[in-house]
Design a protein around this motif. Structure first.
Motif, PDB file in Angstrom:
ATOM      1  N   VAL A   1       0.834  -1.198   0.000  1.00  0.00           N
ATOM      2  CA  VAL A   1       0.000   0.000   0.000  1.00  0.00           C
ATOM      3  C   VAL A   1       0.872   1.253   0.000  1.00  0.00           C
ATOM      4  N   ARG A   2       1.929   1.241   0.789  1.00  0.00           N
ATOM      5  CA  ARG A   2       2.843   2.384   0.862  1.00  0.00           C
ATOM      6  C   ARG A   2       3.444   2.678  -0.520  1.00  0.00           C
ATOM      7  N   GLN A   3       3.909   1.622  -1.175  1.00  0.00           N
ATOM      8  CA  GLN A   3       4.504   1.782  -2.495  1.00  0.00           C
ATOM      9  C   GLN A   3       3.492   2.385  -3.472  1.00  0.00           C
ATOM     10  N   ALA A   4       2.269   1.862  -3.455  1.00  0.00           N
ATOM     11  CA  ALA A   4       1.236   2.366  -4.354  1.00  0.00           C
ATOM     12  C   ALA A   4       0.868   3.810  -4.019  1.00  0.00           C
ATOM     13  N   LEU A   5       0.863   4.137  -2.747  1.00  0.00           N
ATOM     14  CA  LEU A   5       0.545   5.505  -2.333  1.00  0.00           C
ATOM     15  C   LEU A   5       1.585   6.484  -2.873  1.00  0.00           C
ATOM     16  N   HIS A   6       2.865   6.102  -2.761  1.00  0.00           N
ATOM     17  CA  HIS A   6       3.929   6.937  -3.325  1.00  0.00           C
ATOM     18  C   HIS A   6       3.765   7.081  -4.835  1.00  0.00           C
ATOM     19  N   ASN A   7       3.512   5.977  -5.492  1.00  0.00           N
ATOM     20  CA  ASN A   7       3.508   5.972  -6.957  1.00  0.00           C
ATOM     21  C   ASN A   7       2.269   6.587  -7.583  1.00  0.00           C
ATOM     22  N   ARG A   8       1.131   6.494  -6.893  1.00  0.00           N
ATOM     23  CA  ARG A   8      -0.122   6.947  -7.498  1.00  0.00           C
ATOM     24  C   ARG A   8      -0.604   8.270  -6.905  1.00  0.00           C
ATOM     25  N   VAL A   9      -0.723   8.336  -5.597  1.00  0.00           N
ATOM     26  CA  VAL A   9      -1.287   9.529  -4.949  1.00  0.00           C
ATOM     27  C   VAL A   9      -0.258  10.640  -4.791  1.00  0.00           C
ATOM     28  N   LEU A  10       0.977  10.275  -4.442  1.00  0.00           N
ATOM     29  CA  LEU A  10       1.995  11.277  -4.110  1.00  0.00           C
ATOM     30  C   LEU A  10       3.014  11.501  -5.216  1.00  0.00           C
ATOM     31  N   ARG A  11       2.796  10.891  -6.345  1.00  0.00           N
ATOM     32  CA  ARG A  11       3.796  10.942  -7.415  1.00  0.00           C
ATOM     33  C   ARG A  11       4.193  12.369  -7.795  1.00  0.00           C
ATOM     34  N   GLU A  12       3.212  13.259  -7.929  1.00  0.00           N
ATOM     35  CA  GLU A  12       3.524  14.622  -8.353  1.00  0.00           C
ATOM     36  C   GLU A  12       4.339  15.370  -7.302  1.00  0.00           C
ATOM     37  N   HIS A  13       4.170  15.031  -6.036  1.00  0.00           N
ATOM     38  CA  HIS A  13       4.915  15.722  -4.983  1.00  0.00           C
ATOM     39  C   HIS A  13       6.407  15.404  -5.040  1.00  0.00           C
ATOM     40  N   HIS A  14       6.744  14.204  -5.479  1.00  0.00           N
ATOM     41  CA  HIS A  14       8.152  13.821  -5.519  1.00  0.00           C
ATOM     42  C   HIS A  14       8.955  14.675  -6.491  1.00  0.00           C
ATOM     43  N   GLY A  15       8.305  15.248  -7.473  1.00  0.00           N
ATOM     44  CA  GLY A  15       9.017  16.054  -8.450  1.00  0.00           C
ATOM     45  C   GLY A  15       9.003  17.543  -8.154  1.00  0.00           C
ATOM     46  N   GLN A  16       8.392  17.941  -7.041  1.00  0.00           N
ATOM     47  CA  GLN A  16       8.295  19.358  -6.722  1.00  0.00           C
ATOM     48  C   GLN A  16       9.479  19.790  -5.856  1.00  0.00           C
ATOM     49  N   PRO A  17      10.230  20.810  -6.288  1.00  0.00           N
ATOM     50  CA  PRO A  17      11.449  21.192  -5.571  1.00  0.00           C
ATOM     51  C   PRO A  17      11.222  21.730  -4.165  1.00  0.00           C
ATOM     52  N   ASN A  18      10.048  22.288  -3.903  1.00  0.00           N
ATOM     53  CA  ASN A  18       9.793  22.861  -2.583  1.00  0.00           C
ATOM     54  C   ASN A  18       8.927  21.946  -1.716  1.00  0.00           C
ATOM     55  N   THR A  19       8.929  20.651  -2.049  1.00  0.00           N
ATOM     56  CA  THR A  19       8.137  19.677  -1.290  1.00  0.00           C
ATOM     57  C   THR A  19       9.034  18.551  -0.790  1.00  0.00           C
ATOM     58  N   LEU A  20       8.870  18.209   0.464  1.00  0.00           N
ATOM     59  CA  LEU A  20       9.574  17.085   1.074  1.00  0.00           C
ATOM     60  C   LEU A  20       8.582  15.952   1.284  1.00  0.00           C
ATOM     61  N   VAL A  21       8.921  14.770   0.799  1.00  0.00           N
ATOM     62  CA  VAL A  21       8.111  13.573   1.059  1.00  0.00           C
ATOM     63  C   VAL A  21       8.981  12.623   1.872  1.00  0.00           C
ATOM     64  N   LEU A  22       8.505  12.284   3.055  1.00  0.00           N
ATOM     65  CA  LEU A  22       9.337  11.551   4.005  1.00  0.00           C
ATOM     66  C   LEU A  22       8.591  10.373   4.599  1.00  0.00           C
ATOM     67  N   ASP A  23       9.223   9.218   4.611  1.00  0.00           N
ATOM     68  CA  ASP A  23       8.684   8.064   5.319  1.00  0.00           C
ATOM     69  C   ASP A  23       9.085   8.122   6.784  1.00  0.00           C
ATOM     70  N   GLU A  24       8.133   7.753   7.653  1.00  0.00           N
ATOM     71  CA  GLU A  24       8.411   7.568   9.080  1.00  0.00           C
ATOM     72  C   GLU A  24       8.855   8.852   9.784  1.00  0.00           C
ATOM     73  N   LEU A  25       7.994   9.844   9.825  1.00  0.00           N
ATOM     74  CA  LEU A  25       8.270  11.075  10.561  1.00  0.00           C
ATOM     75  C   LEU A  25       7.798  10.918  11.997  1.00  0.00           C
ATOM     76  N   GLY A  26       8.730  10.962  12.942  1.00  0.00           N
ATOM     77  CA  GLY A  26       8.388  10.811  14.350  1.00  0.00           C
ATOM     78  C   GLY A  26       7.743  12.064  14.928  1.00  0.00           C
ATOM     79  N   LEU A  27       6.687  11.883  15.715  1.00  0.00           N
ATOM     80  CA  LEU A  27       6.028  12.981  16.411  1.00  0.00           C
ATOM     81  C   LEU A  27       6.149  12.769  17.914  1.00  0.00           C
ATOM     82  N   ARG A  28       6.185  13.872  18.657  1.00  0.00           N
ATOM     83  CA  ARG A  28       6.314  13.826  20.126  1.00  0.00           C
ATOM     84  C   ARG A  28       7.491  12.955  20.516  1.00  0.00           C
TER      85      ARG A  28
END
Length: 204
Positions: A6-33
């Motif tokens: 599911v993660r792979q498909a999410l990157h490839n289908r839903v978030l694909r355009e974000h990966h090519g944007q210079p002012n956008t960071l796409v990060l796996d496993e962002l820790g909170l608190r």
């Protein structure tokens, strides 16, 4: 369908355009608190948007805790959930969260259907948001505000508290996003992922 797929498909289908944007960071496993929970995928651009994946192979046992913490920090949040869990999951997530349902595509691949549109978080907790800063980033910000060297030797918790007292929430939100995108490396993990399927999944 498992988390990794599911993660792979999410990157490839839903978030694909974000990966090519210079002012956008796409990060796996962002820790909170300080690692209390980890966002499966975070997208940082004009907003801090987190995606939590609950595939049909997962349970929802940790979801209430994840929802509580995510809702203190993220501008936007989307639950990506398997069809088996969708109705029960709706009971756990606030109305402003988006919901995407994982389903089978026409050629047997993974597709996503929107079950609930996303809205803005109405109640961000400034202190929880500030905790995304690493200590050196926090110290640098407080130095600019005129804090003394003696003051900056205080425990990190006191420094976070002082920052949210002197910085309005709207300014803090912008500052946090800028700091996240400016980091050259991430402590204990690889740089932002583009959907590499070698990623080791965490417990859900």
């Amino acid at each position: 369908m498992r988390d990794r797929e599911v993660r792979q498909a999410l990157h490839n289908r839903v978030l694909r355009e974000h990966h090519g944007q210079p002012n956008t960071l796409v990060l796996d496993e962002l820790g909170l608190r300080h690692g209390t929970v980890r966002v499966d995928i975070a997208v940082v651009n004009g907003f801090l948007h987190g995606y939590e994946i609950k595939s049909d192979a997962d349970t929802l046992a940790r979801l209430p805790t994840q929802v509580d913490v995510y809702s203190k920090v993220l501008d936007r949040a989307t639950l990506v959930v398997g069809e088996r869990h969708v109705e029960k999951a709706k009971l756990y997530v606030p109305e402003w969260w988006g919901i995407k349902v994982v389903c089978s595509g026409p050629r047997g691949g993974i597709d996503f259907e929107t079950a609930r549109s996303i809205q803005m978080n109405p109640a961000i907790d400034a202190l929880a948001l500030a905790e995304l800063l690493w200590r050196d980033e926090l110290v640098a910000l407080l130095q600019k505000s005129g804090a003394s060297a003696k003051f900056l030797r205080q425990p990190r918790g006191a420094l976070y508290k002082h920052l949210v007292e002197i910085m309005p929430l709207h300014e803090l939100r912008v500052t946090i996003r800028q700091q996240l995108k400016a980091r050259e490396r991430w402590r204990g993990q690889r740089p932002p992922s583009s959907g590499d399927d070698s990623l080791t999944p965490r417990p859900t």
